[in-house]
Design an enzyme around this catalytic site. Sequence first.
Site, PDB file in Angstrom:
ATOM      1  N   HIS A 133       0.777  -1.204  -0.050  1.00 52.62           N
ATOM      2  CA  HIS A 133       0.153  -0.122  -0.038  1.00 52.62           C
ATOM      3  C   HIS A 133       0.945   1.205   0.001  1.00 52.62           C
ATOM      4  O   HIS A 133       0.420   2.420  -0.589  1.00 52.62           O
ATOM      5  CB  HIS A 133      -1.054  -0.011   1.056  1.00 52.62           C
ATOM      6  CG  HIS A 133      -2.105  -0.955   1.071  1.00 52.62           C
ATOM      7  ND1 HIS A 133      -3.386  -0.787   1.388  1.00 52.62           N
ATOM      8  CD2 HIS A 133      -2.325  -2.214   0.675  1.00 52.62           C
ATOM      9  CE1 HIS A 133      -4.086  -1.617   1.400  1.00 52.62           C
ATOM     10  NE2 HIS A 133      -3.310  -2.702   0.577  1.00 52.62           N
ATOM     11  N   ASP A 175       7.512   6.033  -0.413  1.00 50.61           N
ATOM     12  CA  ASP A 175       8.073   7.424   0.133  1.00 50.61           C
ATOM     13  C   ASP A 175       7.462   7.662   1.556  1.00 50.61           C
ATOM     14  O   ASP A 175       7.831   9.008   1.920  1.00 50.61           O
ATOM     15  CB  ASP A 175       7.232   8.528  -0.860  1.00 50.61           C
ATOM     16  CG  ASP A 175       6.062   8.281  -0.953  1.00 50.61           C
ATOM     17  OD1 ASP A 175       5.282   7.558  -0.264  1.00 50.61           O
ATOM     18  OD2 ASP A 175       5.404   9.387  -1.602  1.00 50.61           O
ATOM     19  N   SER A 227       0.868 -21.764   7.488  1.00 46.31           N
ATOM     20  CA  SER A 227       0.519 -21.169   8.914  1.00 46.31           C
ATOM     21  C   SER A 227       0.443 -19.793   8.603  1.00 46.31           C
ATOM     22  O   SER A 227       0.452 -19.243   7.488  1.00 46.31           O
ATOM     23  CB  SER A 227       1.704 -21.538   9.775  1.00 46.31           C
ATOM     24  OG  SER A 227       2.530 -20.387   9.536  1.00 46.31           O
TER      25      SER A 227
END
Length: 330
Positions: A72, A80, A253
């Site tokens: 994201h 940045d 897992s």
Amino acid sequence: MAVAAHTRAVSLLVVALSVLGLATGGLAQLKSGFYTGKCGGNDVETIVQGLVKARVARDIPIVAQLLRLQFHECTVNGCDGGLLIDGPGTEKTASPNLSVKGYDLIAAIKTELEKRCPGVVSCSDIEILATRDAVALAGGQRYAVRTGRRDRRRSSATDVRLPGAEDTATQTTSYFGGLGFDQLETVVLLGAHTVGVTHCSKIKKTRLYSYGGKAGATDPNLHLDDAQVYKQYVCPNTATSDNNILYLDVQSSVAKLDNSYYKRLQGRHGVLSVDQNLYANGTSTKWHVDRLANTNDFYWLFPKALVKLSEIKVLTGTQGEVRRVCNKFN
Ligand code: HEM
């Protein structure tokens, strides 16, 4: 005349250098070991690694959280530090980012580094180094990353355009294609969904209870057994189940970076539509899923794709700043 020609030559040189990313910053200034000798007698990468290791030891879900944070972060205006900024209207407040976690670890690493060498290590580099270390601790291959990123003095929710949980393979490959990833690299990146969790809200309407907008319809691309378990136990059709948690890959897992995600897609066990859609009939991504499921290629391709992700539109040199704290501009 001579002055004009000289001015033109200088401008051409500046343009050429900018294109190469050499004039005021840019990719060319990222380098391995950028912090060597810049933090007193301290080894920045060892300090980051130690703190990540201590956190992973008591909080395994942090591995997935860091991976998602890097995704994201880096696909919105580049890697940045923009995602880390607090305040109204920042990237963090955009709806796809509301469930992003791991900020506290980045802040803790920053605090430690500021004690050792104030104003030296950028928040954007910390994000990339911490994710790299988490991947290695989760069974992924350890990889080298180049450093020297600087933090941007901009963070706006309006810049956030992230792909959706129901996107088709074509939408997914075109989103990542726009960022320079080919189809294989895109399918490899989505393999991050071998770790971590999602919420019932992401599949209730679209896959379990009104597939294709039809009341009562279940997504035929979801394995019948999974649909049954989800409906009966995990995501019952009640308003209160929206925040219940599902493992994105129940076979692996919670934090094991292996290729089981792709094997799950082959069996129609993908949890989000965006995952299962990569294995839809007639898609070119299906072939890549098979390759990644049936070979060990994910282990070396995943680090490569993460490195590429980590170098999108970075600021370097004198661009941006090195923040004193990660959640505020200087
Ligand atoms: C088309 C691209 C993608 C879409 C639509 C997508 C969507 C999502 C969604 C909806 C969730 C669950 C969020 C929630 O329920 O709170 C999620 C979780 C996650 N995503 Fe993705 N994702 C994509 C690509 C990626 C990439 C490229 C990475 C990393 C390289 C990544 C890493 C993760 C991880 C690790 C989690 C689990 C987070 C946790 O457990 O806290 N995703 N993703």
